[in-house]
Design an enzyme around this catalytic site. Structure first.
Site, PDB file in Angstrom:
ATOM      1  N   LYS A  70       0.793  -1.101   0.111  1.00  0.00           N
ATOM      2  CA  LYS A  70       0.106   0.015   0.015  1.00  0.00           C
ATOM      3  C   LYS A  70       0.977   1.350  -0.169  1.00  0.00           C
ATOM      4  CE  LYS A  70      -2.134  -1.224   3.827  1.00  0.00           C
ATOM      5  NZ  LYS A  70      -1.383  -2.528   4.264  1.00  0.00           N
ATOM      6  N   ARG A 128      -9.998   0.178   8.557  1.00  0.00           N
ATOM      7  CA  ARG A 128      -9.615  -1.081   8.535  1.00  0.00           C
ATOM      8  C   ARG A 128     -10.773  -1.865   9.184  1.00  0.00           C
ATOM      9  NH1 ARG A 128      -3.348  -1.715   8.980  1.00  0.00           N
ATOM     10  NH2 ARG A 128      -3.118   0.280   8.027  1.00  0.00           N
ATOM     11  N   ARG A 170      11.601  -5.244   5.189  1.00  0.00           N
ATOM     12  CA  ARG A 170      11.480  -3.918   5.166  1.00  0.00           C
ATOM     13  C   ARG A 170      12.324  -3.073   5.840  1.00  0.00           C
ATOM     14  NH1 ARG A 170       5.529  -1.577   5.545  1.00  0.00           N
ATOM     15  NH2 ARG A 170       5.489  -3.005   7.393  1.00  0.00           N
ATOM     16  N   ARG A 223      10.757  -1.392  11.736  1.00  0.00           N
ATOM     17  CA  ARG A 223       9.722  -1.104  12.702  1.00  0.00           C
ATOM     18  C   ARG A 223       9.480  -2.133  13.587  1.00  0.00           C
ATOM     19  NH1 ARG A 223       4.940   0.349   8.508  1.00  0.00           N
ATOM     20  NH2 ARG A 223       3.748  -0.756  10.041  1.00  0.00           N
ATOM     21  N   ARG A 282      -0.864  -9.103  13.225  1.00  0.00           N
ATOM     22  CA  ARG A 282      -1.427  -8.241  12.292  1.00  0.00           C
ATOM     23  C   ARG A 282      -2.235  -8.925  11.230  1.00  0.00           C
ATOM     24  NH1 ARG A 282       3.697  -5.039  10.841  1.00  0.00           N
ATOM     25  NH2 ARG A 282       2.532  -3.730   9.324  1.00  0.00           N
TER      26      ARG A 282
HETATM   27  P1  AP5 Z   1       4.697  -1.531   1.970  1.00  0.00           P
HETATM   28  O1  AP5 Z   1       4.435  -0.795   0.840  1.00  0.00           O
HETATM   29  O2  AP5 Z   1       5.582  -0.698   3.036  1.00  0.00           O
HETATM   30  O3  AP5 Z   1       3.539  -2.356   2.394  1.00  0.00           O
HETATM   31  P2  AP5 Z   1       2.096  -1.597   3.081  1.00  0.00           P
HETATM   32  O4  AP5 Z   1       0.989  -2.300   2.450  1.00  0.00           O
HETATM   33  O5  AP5 Z   1       2.199  -0.490   3.364  1.00  0.00           O
HETATM   34  O6  AP5 Z   1       2.598  -2.397   4.450  1.00  0.00           O
HETATM   35  P3  AP5 Z   1       2.327  -1.943   6.130  1.00  0.00           P
HETATM   36  O7  AP5 Z   1       2.964  -2.643   6.937  1.00  0.00           O
HETATM   37  O8  AP5 Z   1       2.855  -0.487   6.215  1.00  0.00           O
HETATM   38  O9  AP5 Z   1       1.034  -1.818   6.196  1.00  0.00           O
HETATM   39  P4  AP5 Z   1       0.208  -1.966   7.548  1.00  0.00           P
HETATM   40  O10 AP5 Z   1      -1.302  -1.649   7.016  1.00  0.00           O
HETATM   41  O11 AP5 Z   1       0.386  -3.223   8.296  1.00  0.00           O
HETATM   42  O12 AP5 Z   1       0.952  -0.606   8.434  1.00  0.00           O
HETATM   43  P5  AP5 Z   1       0.608   0.829   8.642  1.00  0.00           P
HETATM   44  O13 AP5 Z   1       1.632   1.659   8.692  1.00  0.00           O
HETATM   45  O14 AP5 Z   1      -0.648   1.126   7.729  1.00  0.00           O
HETATM   46  O15 AP5 Z   1       5.635  -2.889   1.593  1.00  0.00           O
HETATM   47  C1  AP5 Z   1       6.043  -3.857   2.605  1.00  0.00           C
HETATM   48  C2  AP5 Z   1       7.424  -4.339   1.995  1.00  0.00           C
HETATM   49  O16 AP5 Z   1       7.314  -5.172   0.922  1.00  0.00           O
HETATM   50  C3  AP5 Z   1       8.481  -3.213   1.705  1.00  0.00           C
HETATM   51  O17 AP5 Z   1       9.705  -3.569   2.274  1.00  0.00           O
HETATM   52  C4  AP5 Z   1       8.590  -2.803   0.120  1.00  0.00           C
HETATM   53  O18 AP5 Z   1       9.717  -2.474  -0.462  1.00  0.00           O
HETATM   54  C5  AP5 Z   1       8.093  -4.227  -0.330  1.00  0.00           C
HETATM   55  N1  AP5 Z   1       7.308  -4.419  -1.467  1.00  0.00           N
HETATM   56  C6  AP5 Z   1       6.228  -3.854  -1.631  1.00  0.00           C
HETATM   57  N2  AP5 Z   1       5.659  -4.096  -3.185  1.00  0.00           N
HETATM   58  C7  AP5 Z   1       6.633  -4.993  -3.407  1.00  0.00           C
HETATM   59  C8  AP5 Z   1       6.438  -5.508  -4.662  1.00  0.00           C
HETATM   60  N3  AP5 Z   1       5.688  -5.586  -5.689  1.00  0.00           N
HETATM   61  N4  AP5 Z   1       7.516  -6.738  -5.010  1.00  0.00           N
HETATM   62  C9  AP5 Z   1       8.592  -6.797  -4.060  1.00  0.00           C
HETATM   63  N5  AP5 Z   1       8.523  -6.159  -2.759  1.00  0.00           N
HETATM   64  C10 AP5 Z   1       7.505  -5.106  -2.381  1.00  0.00           C
HETATM   65  O19 AP5 Z   1      -0.129   0.585  10.099  1.00  0.00           O
HETATM   66  C11 AP5 Z   1       0.749   0.183  11.134  1.00  0.00           C
HETATM   67  C12 AP5 Z   1      -0.397  -0.010  12.277  1.00  0.00           C
HETATM   68  O20 AP5 Z   1      -0.764   1.110  12.841  1.00  0.00           O
HETATM   69  C13 AP5 Z   1      -1.261  -1.158  12.274  1.00  0.00           C
HETATM   70  O21 AP5 Z   1      -0.721  -2.322  12.420  1.00  0.00           O
HETATM   71  C14 AP5 Z   1      -2.146  -0.663  13.383  1.00  0.00           C
HETATM   72  O22 AP5 Z   1      -1.708  -1.070  14.675  1.00  0.00           O
HETATM   73  C15 AP5 Z   1      -2.089   0.935  13.365  1.00  0.00           C
HETATM   74  N6  AP5 Z   1      -2.953   1.347  12.156  1.00  0.00           N
HETATM   75  C16 AP5 Z   1      -2.837   1.927  11.233  1.00  0.00           C
HETATM   76  N7  AP5 Z   1      -4.155   2.406  10.524  1.00  0.00           N
HETATM   77  C17 AP5 Z   1      -5.112   1.947  11.555  1.00  0.00           C
HETATM   78  C18 AP5 Z   1      -6.428   2.045  11.102  1.00  0.00           C
HETATM   79  N8  AP5 Z   1      -6.837   2.451  10.030  1.00  0.00           N
HETATM   80  N9  AP5 Z   1      -7.050   1.607  12.224  1.00  0.00           N
HETATM   81  C19 AP5 Z   1      -6.571   0.932  13.317  1.00  0.00           C
HETATM   82  N10 AP5 Z   1      -4.928   0.876  13.363  1.00  0.00           N
HETATM   83  C20 AP5 Z   1      -4.450   1.428  12.390  1.00  0.00           C
HETATM   84 MG    MG Z   2       2.297   1.083   4.944  1.00  0.00          MG
END
Ligand code: AP5
Ligand code: MG
Length: 216
Positions: free
Chosen positions: A13, A88, A127, A160, A171
């Site tokens: 994402k 979410r 990551r 992280r 997660r």
């Molecule tokens: P990346 O692009 O970072 O993936 P992502 O989908 O953004 O993953 P996140 O871990 O950031 O999602 P998340 O939803 O768990 O965390 P968030 O920060 O939103 O890619 C991942 C890795 O893969 C990278 O190293 C990248 O280089 C690699 N990659 C990507 N695409 C690739 C490809 N095509 N080929 C090869 N490699 C690839 O949230 C963190 C925490 O915050 C949550 O767990 C929760 O506790 C809280 N939170 C956030 N939003 C909410 C909400 N709405 N409600 C409640 N809690 C929330």
């Molecule tokens: Mg993210």
């Protein structure tokens, strides 16, 4: 354009959002990133959120909805935005509908990036994220030019806490029970676009661009 990008943790994402916001001139609203920034600034809301995040749990709906409401009301989000990782839960999706109604606004499309579990684990563990600008890298799939240093701003890269295996597993479980149901929520409204996330960065992005053609 008003987009929502969803998918399991590690689906890509953030990576795809970084390209979309630049090419389509969208305001990036990532709840995960906002919580991490708030924590770094020493704010109470950030401290509360990080207690949930480090364990791999979802932050409380009320805290999350409030932070998004405040962000959406800022002038730079009035015309176009990209919501990354919000909503979410079904409760959050309903709260977002209410916010958009108040703003006399609506979503253009919901991009759902689909990726299998085994690929996700590999992506998360490798990551690395920039401490200063939040740009994302991968040790193998997207290494920075100089190890440990951000290509974009020269900031330091770190892993992280919630990218450790136990937290990632939690997660993923939460994603299945709480977040997956909103796929049907948006499908029912005719907004859902499924994208195969198990391809190269470029191929995923091309598919998204193709799906967005003609939308505004
Ligand atoms: P990346 O692009 O970072 O993936 P992502 O989908 O953004 O993953 P996140 O871990 O950031 O999602 P998340 O939803 O768990 O965390 P968030 O920060 O939103 O890619 C991942 C890795 O893969 C990278 O190293 C990248 O280089 C690699 N990659 C990507 N695409 C690739 C490809 N095509 N080929 C090869 N490699 C690839 O949230 C963190 C925490 O915050 C949550 O767990 C929760 O506790 C809280 N939170 C956030 N939003 C909410 C909400 N709405 N409600 C409640 N809690 C929330
Ligand atoms: Mg993210």
């Amino acid at each position: 354009m008003k987009l929502l990008v969803m998918g399991p943790p590690g689906a890509g994402k953030g990576s795809q959002s970084q390209k979309l916001i630049a090419d389509y001139e969208l305001t990036h609203i990532s709840t995960g990133e906002m919580f991490r920034r708030s924590y770094e600034r020493g704010e109470e809301i950030g401290k509360k959120a990080m207690a949930y995040i480090n364990e791999g749990n979802l932050v409380d709906d009320d805290i999350t909805n409030e932070i998004v409401r405040k962000r959406l009301l800022k002038p730079d989000a009035a015309r176009c935005f990209l919501l990354d990782g919000y909503p979410r839960t079904v409760t959050q999706a309903e709260a977002l509908d209410d916010m958009l109604k108040e703003m006399s606004s609506s979503l253009t499309a919901v991009i759902n990036i689909v990726v299998d579990k085994d690929i996700i684990l590999e992506r998360m563990v490798g990551r690395r994220v920039c401490k200063s600008c939040g740009h994302t890298y991968h040790k193998t799939f997207k290494p920075p030019k100089v190890e440990g240093v951000c290509d974009q701003c020269g900031g330091t890269l770190y892993q992280r806490v919630d990218d450790q295996l136990e937290s990632v597993r939690n997660r993923l479980k939460i994603y299945e029970t709480k977040t997956k149901p909103i796929i049907d929520y948006y499908k029912g409204r005719g907004l859902l676009i499924n994208i195969n996330g198990m391809q190269s960065f470029e191929a995923v992005y091309k598919d998204i661009q193709k799906a967005l053609r003609g939308l505004r």
